[in-house]
Motif scaffolding. Structure first.
Motif, PDB file in Angstrom:
ATOM      1  N   GLY A   6       0.845  -1.187   0.000  1.00 11.18           N
ATOM      2  CA  GLY A   6       0.000   0.000   0.000  1.00 11.18           C
ATOM      3  C   GLY A   6       0.883   1.241   0.000  1.00 11.18           C
ATOM      4  O   GLY A   6       2.003   1.222   0.489  1.00 11.18           O
ATOM      5  N   LEU A   7       0.398   2.337  -0.525  1.00 11.27           N
ATOM      6  CA  LEU A   7       1.229   3.528  -0.677  1.00 11.27           C
ATOM      7  C   LEU A   7       1.680   4.094   0.660  1.00 11.27           C
ATOM      8  O   LEU A   7       2.851   4.364   0.876  1.00 11.27           O
ATOM      9  CB  LEU A   7       0.473   4.598  -1.482  1.00 11.27           C
ATOM     10  CG  LEU A   7       1.275   5.828  -1.853  1.00 11.27           C
ATOM     11  CD1 LEU A   7       2.440   5.455  -2.753  1.00 11.27           C
ATOM     12  CD2 LEU A   7       0.399   6.854  -2.541  1.00 11.27           C
ATOM     13  N   THR A   8       0.763   4.282   1.594  1.00 14.02           N
ATOM     14  CA  THR A   8       1.115   4.920   2.865  1.00 14.02           C
ATOM     15  C   THR A   8       1.065   3.965   4.046  1.00 14.02           C
ATOM     16  O   THR A   8       1.434   4.344   5.145  1.00 14.02           O
ATOM     17  CB  THR A   8       0.162   6.094   3.155  1.00 14.02           C
ATOM     18  OG1 THR A   8      -1.152   5.588   3.355  1.00 14.02           O
ATOM     19  CG2 THR A   8       0.178   7.113   2.045  1.00 14.02           C
ATOM     20  N   GLY A   9       0.580   2.760   3.861  1.00 10.72           N
ATOM     21  CA  GLY A   9       0.458   1.812   4.964  1.00 10.72           C
ATOM     22  C   GLY A   9      -0.816   1.992   5.766  1.00 10.72           C
ATOM     23  O   GLY A   9      -1.040   1.302   6.743  1.00 10.72           O
ATOM     24  N   ARG A  13      -4.985   7.205   5.033  1.00 13.00           N
ATOM     25  CA  ARG A  13      -4.011   8.066   4.341  1.00 13.00           C
ATOM     26  C   ARG A  13      -4.037   7.827   2.832  1.00 13.00           C
ATOM     27  O   ARG A  13      -3.915   8.770   2.052  1.00 13.00           O
ATOM     28  CB  ARG A  13      -2.620   7.847   4.907  1.00 13.00           C
ATOM     29  CG  ARG A  13      -2.449   8.467   6.291  1.00 13.00           C
ATOM     30  CD  ARG A  13      -1.000   8.464   6.730  1.00 13.00           C
ATOM     31  NE  ARG A  13      -0.435   7.124   6.820  1.00 13.00           N
ATOM     32  CZ  ARG A  13      -0.274   6.454   7.955  1.00 13.00           C
ATOM     33  NH1 ARG A  13      -0.621   6.993   9.101  1.00 13.00           N
ATOM     34  NH2 ARG A  13       0.246   5.250   7.945  1.00 13.00           N
ATOM     35  N   ASP A  14      -4.202   6.565   2.418  1.00 11.53           N
ATOM     36  CA  ASP A  14      -4.334   6.284   0.984  1.00 11.53           C
ATOM     37  C   ASP A  14      -5.572   6.977   0.414  1.00 11.53           C
ATOM     38  O   ASP A  14      -5.536   7.509  -0.696  1.00 11.53           O
ATOM     39  CB  ASP A  14      -4.426   4.777   0.727  1.00 11.53           C
ATOM     40  CG  ASP A  14      -3.075   4.083   0.849  1.00 11.53           C
ATOM     41  OD1 ASP A  14      -2.049   4.779   0.951  1.00 11.53           O
ATOM     42  OD2 ASP A  14      -3.064   2.840   0.843  1.00 11.53           O
ATOM     43  N   TRP A  15      -6.675   6.968   1.161  1.00 11.88           N
ATOM     44  CA  TRP A  15      -7.909   7.633   0.733  1.00 11.88           C
ATOM     45  C   TRP A  15      -7.659   9.132   0.561  1.00 11.88           C
ATOM     46  O   TRP A  15      -8.089   9.739  -0.422  1.00 11.88           O
ATOM     47  CB  TRP A  15      -9.015   7.392   1.765  1.00 11.88           C
ATOM     48  CG  TRP A  15     -10.338   7.920   1.364  1.00 11.88           C
ATOM     49  CD1 TRP A  15     -11.288   7.279   0.606  1.00 11.88           C
ATOM     50  CD2 TRP A  15     -10.895   9.203   1.704  1.00 11.88           C
ATOM     51  NE1 TRP A  15     -12.388   8.089   0.457  1.00 11.88           N
ATOM     52  CE2 TRP A  15     -12.171   9.269   1.117  1.00 11.88           C
ATOM     53  CE3 TRP A  15     -10.423  10.284   2.436  1.00 11.88           C
ATOM     54  CZ2 TRP A  15     -12.988  10.381   1.245  1.00 11.88           C
ATOM     55  CZ3 TRP A  15     -11.241  11.403   2.560  1.00 11.88           C
ATOM     56  CH2 TRP A  15     -12.513  11.439   1.965  1.00 11.88           C
ATOM     57  N   ILE A  16      -6.910   9.732   1.494  1.00 14.39           N
ATOM     58  CA  ILE A  16      -6.602  11.168   1.407  1.00 14.39           C
ATOM     59  C   ILE A  16      -5.702  11.440   0.204  1.00 14.39           C
ATOM     60  O   ILE A  16      -5.918  12.405  -0.536  1.00 14.39           O
ATOM     61  CB  ILE A  16      -5.966  11.661   2.725  1.00 14.39           C
ATOM     62  CG1 ILE A  16      -7.031  11.654   3.827  1.00 14.39           C
ATOM     63  CG2 ILE A  16      -5.370  13.052   2.559  1.00 14.39           C
ATOM     64  CD1 ILE A  16      -6.483  11.879   5.222  1.00 14.39           C
ATOM     65  N   VAL A  17      -4.698  10.598  -0.022  1.00 14.19           N
ATOM     66  CA  VAL A  17      -3.823  10.756  -1.194  1.00 14.19           C
ATOM     67  C   VAL A  17      -4.655  10.696  -2.462  1.00 14.19           C
ATOM     68  O   VAL A  17      -4.482  11.516  -3.384  1.00 14.19           O
ATOM     69  CB  VAL A  17      -2.724   9.663  -1.212  1.00 14.19           C
ATOM     70  CG1 VAL A  17      -2.033   9.593  -2.559  1.00 14.19           C
ATOM     71  CG2 VAL A  17      -1.718   9.905  -0.108  1.00 14.19           C
ATOM     72  N   GLY A  69       0.680   8.810  -7.769  1.00 17.36           N
ATOM     73  CA  GLY A  69       0.050   8.406  -6.508  1.00 17.36           C
ATOM     74  C   GLY A  69      -1.382   7.961  -6.707  1.00 17.36           C
ATOM     75  O   GLY A  69      -1.825   6.959  -6.129  1.00 17.36           O
ATOM     76  N   HIS A  70      -2.115   8.687  -7.534  1.00 18.30           N
ATOM     77  CA  HIS A  70      -3.515   8.359  -7.794  1.00 18.30           C
ATOM     78  C   HIS A  70      -3.633   6.983  -8.458  1.00 18.30           C
ATOM     79  O   HIS A  70      -4.464   6.159  -8.057  1.00 18.30           O
ATOM     80  CB  HIS A  70      -4.126   9.443  -8.688  1.00 18.30           C
ATOM     81  CG  HIS A  70      -5.598   9.386  -8.790  1.00 18.30           C
ATOM     82  ND1 HIS A  70      -6.429   9.996  -7.879  1.00 18.30           N
ATOM     83  CD2 HIS A  70      -6.414   8.799  -9.692  1.00 18.30           C
ATOM     84  CE1 HIS A  70      -7.687   9.792  -8.223  1.00 18.30           C
ATOM     85  NE2 HIS A  70      -7.698   9.051  -9.317  1.00 18.30           N
ATOM     86  N   ALA A  71      -2.795   6.762  -9.454  1.00 18.65           N
ATOM     87  CA  ALA A  71      -2.831   5.477 -10.169  1.00 18.65           C
ATOM     88  C   ALA A  71      -2.457   4.324  -9.242  1.00 18.65           C
ATOM     89  O   ALA A  71      -3.107   3.268  -9.257  1.00 18.65           O
ATOM     90  CB  ALA A  71      -1.879   5.523 -11.366  1.00 18.65           C
TER      91      ALA A  71
END
Length: 128
Positions: A6-9, A13-17, A69-71
Motif C-alpha cells: 500500500g502507498l502509505t500503509g 491516508r491512501d484515501w486522502i492521497v 500516486g492516484h494510479a
C-alpha cells in the motif's frame, strides 16, 4: 487487507492521497482547458512557451506526481479487492504480486518519463 505494498500503509491516508491527487489533476485539467479556450488557434511556440514557463513546469511536476500516486492507490485497491483467494483460489496471492510489481514498474516508468518531458533538455526545442 493488510499489505506492505500500500502507498502509505494506512487506508485512511491512501484515501486522502487519492482525493488530494484527484483535486490536483482536476485543477491541472482546468488550467490546460483554460489555456486552450483563451488562446484559440495555438501555435507550437505559444504552447511551448506556456508549458516551459516555471509555474507550469512546477505545476506539471506536481500533476505527474499526483497521477503516479492516484494510479498506484487506485490499482492497489482494485488488486486487493478483486484478486483474492475467495475469487481466484490459491493462485491469487502470486497473481496479485505479479500485477502489483508490473504496476510499480509502469508507474515508475511513467513518473520518470513525465519528469524528463518537463525537466529534460528536449522539451523547449523548436525545429525550424
Amino acid at each position: 487487507m493488510k499489505s506492505a505494498t500500500g502507498l502509505t500503509g494506512s487506508g485512511s491516508r491512501d484515501w486522502i492521497v487519492q482525493r488530494i491527487s484527484a483535486v490536483v489533476l482536476a485543477v491541472y485539467s482546468v488550467v490546460l482547458l483554460g489555456f486552450f479556450l483563451t488562446h484559440g488557434d495555438v501555435s507550437f511556440t505559444q504552447w511551448s512557451s506556456f508549458m516551459t514557463s516555471l509555474p507550469m513546469r512546477l505545476f506539471s511536476l506536481i500533476a505527474v506526481l499526483a497521477l503516479a500516486g492516484h494510479a498506484w492507490v487506485g490499482m492497489w485497491t482494485v488488486f486487493t479487492d478483486y484478486i483474492t483467494t475467495g475469487k481466484l483460489g490459491a493462485s491469487a496471492a502470486g497473481l496479485r504480486l505479479v500485477l502489483q510489481t508490473l504496476m510499480i514498474i509502469a508507474v515508475l516508468v511513467f513518473l520518470f518519463w513525465g519528469i524528463m518531458i518537463f525537466w529534460g533538455n528536449g522539451f523547449g526545442v523548436v525545429a525550424v
